[in-house]
Every structure is written in C-alpha cells, then in structure tokens.
Scaffold this motif. Structure first.
Motif, PDB file in Angstrom:
ATOM      1  N   ASP B  10      52.688  58.202  49.861  1.00 58.65           N
ATOM      2  CA  ASP B  10      52.039  57.165  50.662  1.00 58.65           C
ATOM      3  C   ASP B  10      52.458  55.826  50.048  1.00 58.65           C
ATOM      4  N   ARG B  11      53.354  55.144  50.723  1.00 55.17           N
ATOM      5  CA  ARG B  11      53.952  53.925  50.162  1.00 55.17           C
ATOM      6  C   ARG B  11      52.945  52.796  50.030  1.00 55.17           C
ATOM      7  N   ILE B  12      51.888  52.845  50.835  1.00 50.78           N
ATOM      8  CA  ILE B  12      50.902  51.772  50.751  1.00 50.78           C
ATOM      9  C   ILE B  12      50.007  51.980  49.523  1.00 50.78           C
ATOM     10  N   ASP B  31      63.128  52.236  41.116  1.00 59.91           N
ATOM     11  CA  ASP B  31      64.021  51.144  41.514  1.00 59.91           C
ATOM     12  C   ASP B  31      63.818  49.942  40.590  1.00 59.91           C
ATOM     13  N   ASP B  32      64.483  48.845  40.886  1.00 56.98           N
ATOM     14  CA  ASP B  32      64.447  47.689  39.983  1.00 56.98           C
ATOM     15  C   ASP B  32      63.059  47.082  39.865  1.00 56.98           C
ATOM     16  N   TRP B  33      62.157  47.457  40.752  1.00 58.67           N
ATOM     17  CA  TRP B  33      60.807  46.897  40.715  1.00 58.67           C
ATOM     18  C   TRP B  33      59.781  47.922  40.268  1.00 58.67           C
ATOM     19  N   TYR B  35      59.306  51.013  41.559  1.00 60.55           N
ATOM     20  CA  TYR B  35      58.795  51.914  42.611  1.00 60.55           C
ATOM     21  C   TYR B  35      59.697  53.135  42.742  1.00 60.55           C
ATOM     22  N   PRO B  36      59.100  54.268  43.027  1.00 62.65           N
ATOM     23  CA  PRO B  36      59.863  55.525  43.006  1.00 62.65           C
ATOM     24  C   PRO B  36      60.875  55.671  44.145  1.00 62.65           C
ATOM     25  N   ILE B  37      62.033  56.184  43.754  1.00 66.39           N
ATOM     26  CA  ILE B  37      63.025  56.652  44.732  1.00 66.39           C
ATOM     27  C   ILE B  37      63.003  58.168  44.606  1.00 66.39           C
ATOM     28  N   ARG B  64      52.136  63.645  47.239  1.00 63.57           N
ATOM     29  CA  ARG B  64      51.671  64.929  47.770  1.00 63.57           C
ATOM     30  C   ARG B  64      52.871  65.868  47.835  1.00 63.57           C
ATOM     31  N   ARG B  72      59.522  64.122  58.943  1.00 65.34           N
ATOM     32  CA  ARG B  72      60.206  63.674  60.142  1.00 65.34           C
ATOM     33  C   ARG B  72      60.918  62.373  59.869  1.00 65.34           C
TER      34      ARG B  72
END
Ligand SMILES: Cc1cc2nc3c(=O)[nH]c(=O)nc-3n(C[C@H](O)[C@H](O)[C@H](O)COP(=O)(O)O)c2cc1C
Ligand code: SF4
Ligand code: SF4
Lengths: 408, 72
Positions: B10-12, B31-33, B35-37, B64, B72
């Motif tokens: 859930d990106r939010i 990533d450079d900030w 946040y997960p890739i 999850r 999708r």
C-alpha cells in the motif's frame, strides 16, 4: 468533421436540446438485453486515457456482490491540453446522459453521478440544463457533482473518494471502484466520451459503429489538436485516421515542427517524421509503443525547445502529485528539479543521468498511475530530444534559444 | 497446487522506513529516497520466510502477501 458524437447542430450553437436530440436520434431506447455483448463486439475502449475494454469492466461491475451498482460518468478532464470532454458535455449533454442510463441499465445500477470538473463551467451548466429537460424519474437517478480543479481529481479512486468523503485524492487499491466504490457499492467509472459512444451503439448497433473506423479500427474518437495549428480545436475523426490528416483537418501546421506530444501530459513525444504517419487508433498505437491517451495531439511549434516544454510539464505533474506516496512525491519532485536545471542551462553534474534512472523506477510505484504517466513522458523526451538534452547539459546551450537570439 | 505469492504494498501507507529491505533483500531494494522497489513476480519458496518477516515487520503495515494472479 463531425460524424457521430458531434453530428447534428454545429458546436457554435451550444447545447443541443432534448427535443433536437430526440428528433435526430430517437428516444432513449430500452436497454437491449445483449447490450454488453454488442459493446464487446464494437471493441469500444475507455476514452479517459487508459483504453480499457468497456465490456470487460461492465461484466465485472454487473457480477459484483455488494448492492446495486452506481455509474460514475467521469467528466473531470484535468488534462490541461484536452478540451474534448468539456466540449462534448457542452454540446451533447443528452448523449452523455443517455449513455450513462444505458450503462446503468446494463449493469443493474440505480444511480448515476455526473462528475464534472468545477472549472468546466459551460459543461456544468449544460449538464444541469439537460437534467432539467429529463423526466422526473430520470432526474431522480441523476446527481451532478463538481470536481475540484486538480489533475488527480479525475483519477477513478479520487473521484469516488471525493463523492464519498469530499476528499479528491486517490485511495489505495484494492479495493477498486468496481468492487467498492460510491457508498461502498460496485461502481462503474466511465469517461463521458465512452458513455456518449454507448448511446449511439445502443441505437445503431455495433456493426454500424465499427464501420465508422478506418481499416481495422473501430468507431470514432474525439481529438483535441493544439500547438502549432491556427487554434486549439476539437475534432471527431474515424478511429485510425493518420495523425497528419487530423492535423490538416484542424487547419494544418502554422510552423515547422520537429515533434508532437501525443496523448497529453500522460502520453509521449514523437518525432514529427514518425508522428505524421501514425494511425490515431488506441489499439494500433499501443502496439507501436505509443499512447492515444485522452486524444491530445499537440504540435510543438518551431522556436519552442522540447527540453524546456518537458521541464514545464514535469513541474506541473510534480506539483499535481497528491503527495501521498513517497516515490511519486519525491521522485517527481527530483526529476522535475533536475529537468528544470537542464532546461535553464544550469545543470548540476549527473542531472541527465539521474533523470534517466529515476524515470526508470517510477512506473507502478504509486497508489495511482500518476507517476507512470510522468515516467513515460520523460522516457519519450529523452529519446526524441536526446541531442537537445546533451547540448543543454554538456554545452549549456539551447539550439532553439540561440536560433531565437540569432533571429532577433 | 499451492498459490504463488508476491509482495504487495500500500503505497499510501508506506513511510519509507526501509525495514523491509533489510528483512527481505532478495525481493526489495530501496530507491534514492528510501522507498521500496519490489521485484515483480512470485517469491521463491526459499525466500518466503523472509518475506513473511518483512510483512509483519513493516511499521506501517503497508506490506501484504498476495496471490500472483490477483495482481492487475
Ligand atoms: C492522475 C490521473 C488522472 C485522471 N484523470 C481523468 C479524467 O480527468 N477523466 C477521465 O475520464 N479519466 C481520468 N483518469 C482515468 C480514470 O482513472 C479512469 O481510468 C477512467 O475514468 C475510466 O473511464 P474509461 O475507461 O471510459 O476511460 C485519470 C487517471 C489518472 C491516473
Ligand atoms: S501516486 Fe502520486 S498522485 Fe497517485 S496517489 Fe500516490 S502520491 Fe497521489
Ligand atoms: S518497512 Fe513498510 S513503511 Fe518501511 S519502507 Fe518497507 S513497506 Fe515502507
């Protein structure tokens, strides 16, 4: 050129009244029992940008548990280069309402929300007046909602969120609106142009609709042509028409041009030599690696620098991020800042390389597809304006600006 | 047949704490900030225990496990 949605009285006359609409096209037909099958054969794709097959979405909504579905007619039209949805609503509001009613009948919905960008005042007025012309029982099922003026307001989860809670920000999926939308009910979100096409397919059939397209392409599509043309215009074309023919129908180019922005801010740049021959058909373009998006064709005028234009669009998209998801918030901000420096001929070392790398990791990393659109735009700009980016970064020169200086 | 699982997010909710990349580096980089890739596709069976630990260790409950086909 007005062949289906815009056939009838000329656009300059404003909204077509219900009596004119019914005289021309007949009354709203009862929902044909096999409407979804007919829509499927028509190959109708969503006109809001993503091009999703309409019949598949209707089936998902119709088969959801969770109460009677709702139809959300999406007339948010946040895309700055597009005019088609507001003009369609201004001129043919009854076509949109008919389509929404038919969609509601096909999926079993008892309520329709007409969601219109608050800045599209003429569209809101026309939709409102059209509602008052409808019968009381039709009116009872229709609700007009003004959408906040913001790029992400038209994103489907943001639209549902606004209608439910007054907050026009995207929400995490799952659940998608078709599962859990307005008032928690399954919600069919469909662009207003998509619905207007439904109103014609239900009357004249899928064979007729398909035959309007060129070659294998089906139906018609609304296109906003802007940039280096006499004025920004809305045209309706047979789907599949060559881009050059659409630009000519809009009055032809007014200057030399090296590139075309196809699909709007969520689309991509195409070299003009390639662009002129491209078929304006959502399916064909997708297969070629392009996107028709919401039907924007913006011709970059001579004397405008593609790097500068791209940086300007990125600044807008970064500003319009809903700032809920880290990669979208920080990624777009960083890309926009770097592109801004390169455009202004004040790059810091590594800017171009960073833009490239960051654009490569943005897609699919937001709750909504806002970052995907920006990433696609950047990738296309780096390809089409490669030489110009190099010139900006390494030589701190802009060939277009220097031309302008030389000419003055 | 056992369901093939992938990591969903859930990106939010995600605040970029980066705990997940420590717990399941086989599937997640930052990533450079910060946040997960997340690697697309099914989690290899040998990595599944790490993935489960990341899902339960995420301080914002943003992660999850989901069936691959459900994406999708
Ligand atoms: C950031 C963002 C903004 C969007 N804005 C609009 C919009 O203004 N109007 C619209 O019809 N679709 C918009 N969409 C697409 C909608 O989410 C949705 O896919 C569409 O309304 C579905 O209708 P269609 O299948 O008939 O195109 C937007 C999508 C994103 C990611
Ligand atoms: S991806 Fe961007 S625009 Fe979409 S919800 Fe997240 S922060 Fe908002
Ligand atoms: S541990 Fe959770 S909040 Fe932290 S980066 Fe990973 S997913 Fe995001």
């Amino acid at each position: 050129m007005s062949i289906a949605l815009l056939a009838g009285p000329p656009g300059g006359q404003g909204m077509e009244s219900l009596s004119s609409h019914q005289q021309r096209l007949g009354a709203l037909p009862a929902v044909p029992p096999a409407l979804i099958d007919s829509i499927e054969r028509s190959n109708l794709r969503g006109k809001g940008g993503a091009g999703f097959p309409v019949a598949i979405k209707w089936r998902s909504v119709a088969s959801q548990p969770g109460g009677a579905p709702v139809v959300l007619a999406n007339g948010g039209e946040g895309e700055p280069l597009s005019r088609k949805d507001r003009m369609l609503m201004e001129q043919r509001p009854h076509l949109v309402i008919d389509g929404a009613m038919l969609a509601a009948g096909a999926v079993g919905a008892d309520e329709i929300v007409l969601y219109v960008g608050a800045d599209h005042v003429g569209a809101i007025q026309a939709m409102h007046r059209a509602m008052t012309e409808r019968t009381a029982s039709e009116r009872a099922r229709l609700r007009l909602v003004s959408a906040p003026v913001r790029y992400v307001s038209g994103e489907e989860t943001a639209a549902v969120h606004f209608i439910n809670d007054g907050i026009a920000l995207p929400t995490s999926i799952p659940p998608r609106p078709f599962e859990h939308g307005i008032d928690g009910r399954p919600t069919l979100v469909q662009n207003v142009e998509t619905l207007a096409a439904v109103a014609l397919i239900a009357r004249f059939g899928d064979d007729w609709y398909r035959s309007l397209g060129t070659g294998n392409a089906s139906g018609t599509t609304l296109v906003t042509v802007g940039g280096a043309v006499p004025q920004t215009v809305l045209i309706e074309i047979p789907q599949g028409m060559a881009l050059a023919d659409a630009v000519n129908a809009a009055g032809g180019i007014t200057s030399d041009c090296d590139a075309v922005l196809l699909g709007g801010y969520f689309g991509g740049w195409v070299e003009s030599s390639t662009a002129w021959g491209l078929p304006l058909d959502a399916d064909a373009l997708r297969q070629l690696g392009y996107s028709l998006g919401c039907g924007v064709v913006a011709v970059l005028p001579a004397g405008r620098c593609g790097v500068v234009e791209t940086a300007r669009i990125l600044a807008y998209l970064a500003h319009e991020s809903a700032r809920q998801c880290g990669p979208c918030t920080f990624g777009l901000r960083a890309i926009s800042a770097a592109a801004g420096r390169v455009a202004a001929l004040t790059p810091t070392p590594g800017d171009l390389e960073h833009i490239q790398r960051w654009a490569g990791v943005l897609a699919g990393r937001g709750a909504c597809r806002h970052p995907d659109g920006a990433a696609g735009l950047v990738a296309s700009a780096l390809r089409v304006f490669a030489a110009e980016f190099q010139l900006h970064e390494h030589d701190r020169r802009c060939s277009v600006a220097s031309l302008a200086v030389a000419a003055s | 047949m056992s369901d093939r699982l992938a990591i969903g997010i859930d990106r939010i909710k995600c605040d970029g704490h980066g705990v997940c990349a420590d717990l399941v580096p086989e599937m997640i980089e930052l990533d450079d900030w910060g946040y997960p890739i997340i690697r697309a596709g099914a989690i290899p069976p040998s990595v599944l225990p790490h993935a489960r630990r990341a899902v339960s260790g995420c301080p914002t409950l943003a992660l999850r496990l989901q069936r691959v086909a459900a994406r999708r």
